[in-house]
Enzyme design. Structure first.
Site, PDB file in Angstrom:
ATOM      1  N   SER A 124      24.097  -5.404  14.443  1.00  0.00           N
ATOM      2  CA  SER A 124      23.024  -4.487  14.847  1.00  0.00           C
ATOM      3  C   SER A 124      22.851  -4.516  16.356  1.00  0.00           C
ATOM      4  O   SER A 124      23.074  -5.549  17.004  1.00  0.00           O
ATOM      5  CB  SER A 124      21.728  -4.947  14.182  1.00  0.00           C
ATOM      6  OG  SER A 124      20.627  -4.296  14.735  1.00  0.00           O
ATOM      7  N   TYR A 148      15.539 -11.983  12.389  1.00  0.00           N
ATOM      8  CA  TYR A 148      16.552 -11.086  11.814  1.00  0.00           C
ATOM      9  C   TYR A 148      17.726 -10.914  12.783  1.00  0.00           C
ATOM     10  O   TYR A 148      18.896 -11.086  12.411  1.00  0.00           O
ATOM     11  CB  TYR A 148      15.929  -9.717  11.490  1.00  0.00           C
ATOM     12  CG  TYR A 148      16.955  -8.629  11.252  1.00  0.00           C
ATOM     13  CD1 TYR A 148      17.774  -8.655  10.128  1.00  0.00           C
ATOM     14  CD2 TYR A 148      17.114  -7.579  12.161  1.00  0.00           C
ATOM     15  CE1 TYR A 148      18.726  -7.662   9.918  1.00  0.00           C
ATOM     16  CE2 TYR A 148      18.057  -6.586  11.959  1.00  0.00           C
ATOM     17  CZ  TYR A 148      18.875  -6.632  10.839  1.00  0.00           C
ATOM     18  OH  TYR A 148      19.819  -5.653  10.642  1.00  0.00           O
ATOM     19  N   LYS A 152      21.933 -12.083  12.723  1.00  0.00           N
ATOM     20  CA  LYS A 152      23.100 -11.218  12.981  1.00  0.00           C
ATOM     21  C   LYS A 152      24.004 -11.864  14.025  1.00  0.00           C
ATOM     22  O   LYS A 152      25.238 -11.880  13.888  1.00  0.00           O
ATOM     23  CB  LYS A 152      22.630  -9.840  13.469  1.00  0.00           C
ATOM     24  CG  LYS A 152      21.951  -9.017  12.394  1.00  0.00           C
ATOM     25  CD  LYS A 152      22.970  -8.509  11.388  1.00  0.00           C
ATOM     26  CE  LYS A 152      22.354  -8.083  10.097  1.00  0.00           C
ATOM     27  NZ  LYS A 152      23.279  -7.811   9.031  1.00  0.00           N
TER      28      LYS A 152
HETATM   29  P1  NAD Z   1      20.073  -2.095   2.249  1.00  0.00           P
HETATM   30  O1  NAD Z   1      18.953  -3.044   1.970  1.00  0.00           O
HETATM   31  O2  NAD Z   1      19.955  -0.712   1.734  1.00  0.00           O
HETATM   32  O3  NAD Z   1      21.449  -2.724   1.718  1.00  0.00           O
HETATM   33  C1  NAD Z   1      21.688  -4.103   1.667  1.00  0.00           C
HETATM   34  C2  NAD Z   1      22.190  -4.430   0.266  1.00  0.00           C
HETATM   35  O4  NAD Z   1      22.483  -5.829   0.192  1.00  0.00           O
HETATM   36  C3  NAD Z   1      21.171  -4.118  -0.829  1.00  0.00           C
HETATM   37  O5  NAD Z   1      21.805  -3.338  -1.830  1.00  0.00           O
HETATM   38  C4  NAD Z   1      20.763  -5.488  -1.363  1.00  0.00           C
HETATM   39  O6  NAD Z   1      20.453  -5.445  -2.738  1.00  0.00           O
HETATM   40  C5  NAD Z   1      21.979  -6.336  -1.040  1.00  0.00           C
HETATM   41  N1  NAD Z   1      21.726  -7.765  -0.822  1.00  0.00           N
HETATM   42  C6  NAD Z   1      20.813  -8.337  -0.007  1.00  0.00           C
HETATM   43  N2  NAD Z   1      20.931  -9.673  -0.044  1.00  0.00           N
HETATM   44  C7  NAD Z   1      21.945  -9.955  -0.897  1.00  0.00           C
HETATM   45  C8  NAD Z   1      22.547 -11.153  -1.358  1.00  0.00           C
HETATM   46  N3  NAD Z   1      22.119 -12.353  -0.949  1.00  0.00           N
HETATM   47  N4  NAD Z   1      23.567 -11.076  -2.228  1.00  0.00           N
HETATM   48  C9  NAD Z   1      24.024  -9.869  -2.650  1.00  0.00           C
HETATM   49  N5  NAD Z   1      23.486  -8.699  -2.275  1.00  0.00           N
HETATM   50  C10 NAD Z   1      22.466  -8.745  -1.397  1.00  0.00           C
HETATM   51  O7  NAD Z   1      20.293  -2.093   3.832  1.00  0.00           O
HETATM   52  P2  NAD Z   1      21.216  -1.159   4.730  1.00  0.00           P
HETATM   53  O8  NAD Z   1      20.305  -0.372   5.598  1.00  0.00           O
HETATM   54  O9  NAD Z   1      22.226  -0.486   3.915  1.00  0.00           O
HETATM   55  O10 NAD Z   1      21.880  -2.244   5.657  1.00  0.00           O
HETATM   56  C11 NAD Z   1      23.166  -2.779   5.394  1.00  0.00           C
HETATM   57  C12 NAD Z   1      23.511  -3.792   6.458  1.00  0.00           C
HETATM   58  O11 NAD Z   1      23.461  -3.161   7.737  1.00  0.00           O
HETATM   59  C13 NAD Z   1      22.540  -4.978   6.536  1.00  0.00           C
HETATM   60  O12 NAD Z   1      23.285  -6.144   6.790  1.00  0.00           O
HETATM   61  C14 NAD Z   1      21.657  -4.626   7.719  1.00  0.00           C
HETATM   62  O13 NAD Z   1      21.148  -5.778   8.331  1.00  0.00           O
HETATM   63  C15 NAD Z   1      22.641  -3.895   8.621  1.00  0.00           C
HETATM   64  N6  NAD Z   1      21.993  -2.977   9.554  1.00  0.00           N
HETATM   65  C16 NAD Z   1      21.192  -1.969   9.083  1.00  0.00           C
HETATM   66  C17 NAD Z   1      20.557  -1.109   9.982  1.00  0.00           C
HETATM   67  C18 NAD Z   1      19.657  -0.011   9.496  1.00  0.00           C
HETATM   68  O14 NAD Z   1      18.949   0.589  10.310  1.00  0.00           O
HETATM   69  N7  NAD Z   1      19.648   0.340   8.210  1.00  0.00           N
HETATM   70  C19 NAD Z   1      20.746  -1.277  11.361  1.00  0.00           C
HETATM   71  C20 NAD Z   1      21.585  -2.294  11.807  1.00  0.00           C
HETATM   72  C21 NAD Z   1      22.211  -3.138  10.884  1.00  0.00           C
HETATM   73  N1  UFG Z   2       8.209   4.789  15.185  1.00  0.00           N
HETATM   74  C1  UFG Z   2       7.001   5.455  15.213  1.00  0.00           C
HETATM   75  N2  UFG Z   2       6.286   5.542  14.044  1.00  0.00           N
HETATM   76  C2  UFG Z   2       6.733   4.990  12.881  1.00  0.00           C
HETATM   77  C3  UFG Z   2       7.984   4.334  12.860  1.00  0.00           C
HETATM   78  C4  UFG Z   2       8.706   4.241  14.047  1.00  0.00           C
HETATM   79  O1  UFG Z   2       6.568   5.948  16.251  1.00  0.00           O
HETATM   80  O2  UFG Z   2       6.024   5.086  11.866  1.00  0.00           O
HETATM   81  C5  UFG Z   2       8.979   4.691  16.443  1.00  0.00           C
HETATM   82  C6  UFG Z   2       9.212   3.254  16.864  1.00  0.00           C
HETATM   83  O3  UFG Z   2       8.090   2.768  17.590  1.00  0.00           O
HETATM   84  C7  UFG Z   2      10.483   3.389  17.696  1.00  0.00           C
HETATM   85  C8  UFG Z   2      11.241   4.534  17.002  1.00  0.00           C
HETATM   86  O4  UFG Z   2      10.260   5.244  16.239  1.00  0.00           O
HETATM   87  O5  UFG Z   2      10.146   3.777  18.983  1.00  0.00           O
HETATM   88  C9  UFG Z   2      12.327   4.041  16.071  1.00  0.00           C
HETATM   89  O6  UFG Z   2      11.777   3.086  15.182  1.00  0.00           O
HETATM   90  P1  UFG Z   2      12.582   2.525  13.927  1.00  0.00           P
HETATM   91  O7  UFG Z   2      11.690   1.522  13.259  1.00  0.00           O
HETATM   92  O8  UFG Z   2      13.091   3.635  13.105  1.00  0.00           O
HETATM   93  O9  UFG Z   2      13.854   1.825  14.583  1.00  0.00           O
HETATM   94  P2  UFG Z   2      13.942   0.598  15.600  1.00  0.00           P
HETATM   95  O10 UFG Z   2      14.815   1.049  16.713  1.00  0.00           O
HETATM   96  O11 UFG Z   2      12.630   0.057  15.974  1.00  0.00           O
HETATM   97  O12 UFG Z   2      14.619  -0.502  14.675  1.00  0.00           O
HETATM   98  C10 UFG Z   2      15.950  -0.348  14.232  1.00  0.00           C
HETATM   99  C11 UFG Z   2      16.185  -1.108  12.930  1.00  0.00           C
HETATM  100  C12 UFG Z   2      16.013  -2.582  13.139  1.00  0.00           C
HETATM  101  C13 UFG Z   2      16.847  -3.035  14.281  1.00  0.00           C
HETATM  102  C14 UFG Z   2      16.557  -2.213  15.504  1.00  0.00           C
HETATM  103  C15 UFG Z   2      17.447  -2.546  16.656  1.00  0.00           C
HETATM  104  O13 UFG Z   2      15.285  -0.670  11.951  1.00  0.00           O
HETATM  105  O14 UFG Z   2      16.425  -3.242  11.974  1.00  0.00           O
HETATM  106  O15 UFG Z   2      16.786  -0.843  15.208  1.00  0.00           O
HETATM  107  O16 UFG Z   2      18.757  -2.277  16.338  1.00  0.00           O
HETATM  108  F1  UFG Z   2      16.557  -4.331  14.543  1.00  0.00           F
END
Ligand code: NAD
Ligand code: UFG
Length: 334
Positions: A124, A148, A152
């Site tokens: 991330s 978190y 990572k």
């Molecule tokens: P998500 O929660 O939709 O998917 C994660 C999946 O992993 C889920 O299906 C959950 O059931 C499974 N899981 C969690 N812990 C587990 C375990 N111990 N064993 C087996 N399965 C397990 O999340 P996502 O948004 O699809 O994110 C996927 C990956 O990408 C994560 O590692 C997250 O940290 C990373 N990531 C997500 C974002 C984002 O904005 N969505 C941004 C940066 C990184």
């Molecule tokens: N925001 C609002 N109102 C809301 C939700 C979000 O104004 O109800 C704003 C936040 O303050 C931020 C922007 O929208 O300025 C984006 O917010 P998100 O929560 O969608 O995304 P972030 O960039 O804060 O966080 C994301 C992931 C995190 C990760 C981070 C850095 O959700 O898991 O990017 O990579 F850690």
């Protein structure tokens, strides 16, 4: 290639399974369903025309993982499984160290036992420090601001060390910026449990009348409209990046960290207005205080993804808003 996809029923994992299947790979999913549903499997199959295999498994179950790899000789692993809520990680850090770090350690140990030497890891942009100046390149200092993000970075370091220890082991950590949107079919997307924390799912639920209004966190940031800037990318573009990363691992040894983003910054108000315009819906909103821990301006330098992975985003902010809303309206998001 036959692949193990951990977390494959989740938001990003499910979209990546579609792209992998469509690219001709065979997919075996391991997921404990803690944040997803097995109902997504049939929808992945409908889109891709091919079904993934599925095993309900927690990554920390070493014996279960070994049995799975014994029955399924895979060439590589795509590692999505993990927990991802920043605020929860501050309140309950051990849940994050156990699930993410311990889960990854158990996975990498099982991979070593069965000679699996390729891994693509979901990292991330949160690994970069709050001081990082956008556009953020991969050489920027890492200094995650919450547990978190630290999980990572720890997993990245584990992979780096594994690559040093074994010259045949190859890993790429993909540092995602802000993935949003849903598959264009409307069949898969993000299904947050409870009230969403992230901007796009929150906007969708306000537009659908499930939440009264959006609170825009911060109105006097030093940006063009006073709201914070992020690099939003379409989840299908992100998924394609993983297919490209697999090809890259065939060519390049060692450990690499690669940003996946568009290189463009979008403010909260721009996102809101684009969503309203493209979908012809109203999203009531009000200004609120800054959200603690938020950065002001975060967007990627995606040049390395372009040259190394031969990947660049294809979908626009309009596509992201349209596809997110189609998914919300499908009723499957609830
Ligand atoms: P998500 O929660 O939709 O998917 C994660 C999946 O992993 C889920 O299906 C959950 O059931 C499974 N899981 C969690 N812990 C587990 C375990 N111990 N064993 C087996 N399965 C397990 O999340 P996502 O948004 O699809 O994110 C996927 C990956 O990408 C994560 O590692 C997250 O940290 C990373 N990531 C997500 C974002 C984002 O904005 N969505 C941004 C940066 C990184
Ligand atoms: N925001 C609002 N109102 C809301 C939700 C979000 O104004 O109800 C704003 C936040 O303050 C931020 C922007 O929208 O300025 C984006 O917010 P998100 O929560 O969608 O995304 P972030 O960039 O804060 O966080 C994301 C992931 C995190 C990760 C981070 C850095 O959700 O898991 O990017 O990579 F850690």
């Amino acid at each position: 290639m036959k692949l193990l996809v951990t977390g494959g029923t989740g938001y990003i994992g499910s979209h990546t399974c579609v792209e992998l299947l469509q690219a001709g790979h065979a997919v075996v999913i391991a997921d404990n369903l803690s944040n997803s549903s097995s109902a997504v499997l049939e929808r992945i199959a409908r889109i891709a025309g091919k079904a993934p295999a599925f095993h309900k498994l927690d990554l920390r179950d070493a014996q279960g993982l070994q049995a799975l790899l014994q029955r399924n000789p895979v060439a590589a692993v795509m590692h999505f499984a993990g927990v991802k809520a920043v605020a929860e990680s501050v309140a309950d850090p051990l849940k994050y160290y156990d699930n993410n770090v311990n889960g990854s350690l158990t996975l990498f140990a099982a991979m070593r036992e069965f000679g699996v030497k390729r891994v693509v890891f979901s990292s991330s942009a949160t690994v970069y420090g709050a001081q990082a100046v956008s556009p953020i390149g991969e050489r920027a200092a890492t200094a995650p601001a919450n547990p978190y993000g630290r999980t990572k970075l720890m997993i990245e370091e584990m992979l780096r060390d594994l690559c040093t220890a074994d010259p045949e082991f190859r890993a790429v950590a993909l540092r995602y910026f802000n993935p949003v949107g849903a598959h264009v079919s409307g069949l898969i997307g993000e299904a947050p449990q409870g009230t969403p924390n992230n901007l796009m799912p929150y906007i969708c639920q306000v537009a659908a009348g499930k939440l009264p209004e959006l609170r825009v966190f911060g109105k006097d940031y030093p940006t063009k409209d006073g709201t914070a800037i992020r690099d939003y990318l379409h989840v299908t573009d992100l998924a394609r990046g993983h297919v490209q990363a697999l090809d890259y691992l065939e060519r390049v040894p060692g450990f690499s960290a690669v940003n996946l983003g568009t290189g463009r910054g979008t403010s909260v108000l721009e996102m809101l207005q684009t969503f309203e315009r493209v979908n012809q819906v109203r999203v009531p909103w009000k200004s609120a205080d800054r959200r603690p821990g938020d950065t002001v301006i975060t967007y990627a330098d995606p040049a390395l993804a372009g040259t190394a992975l031969n990947w660049r985003t294809q979908r626009t902010l309009e596509d992201m808003c349209r596809d997110a809303w189609r998914w919300q309206k499908s009723g499957l998001a609830d």
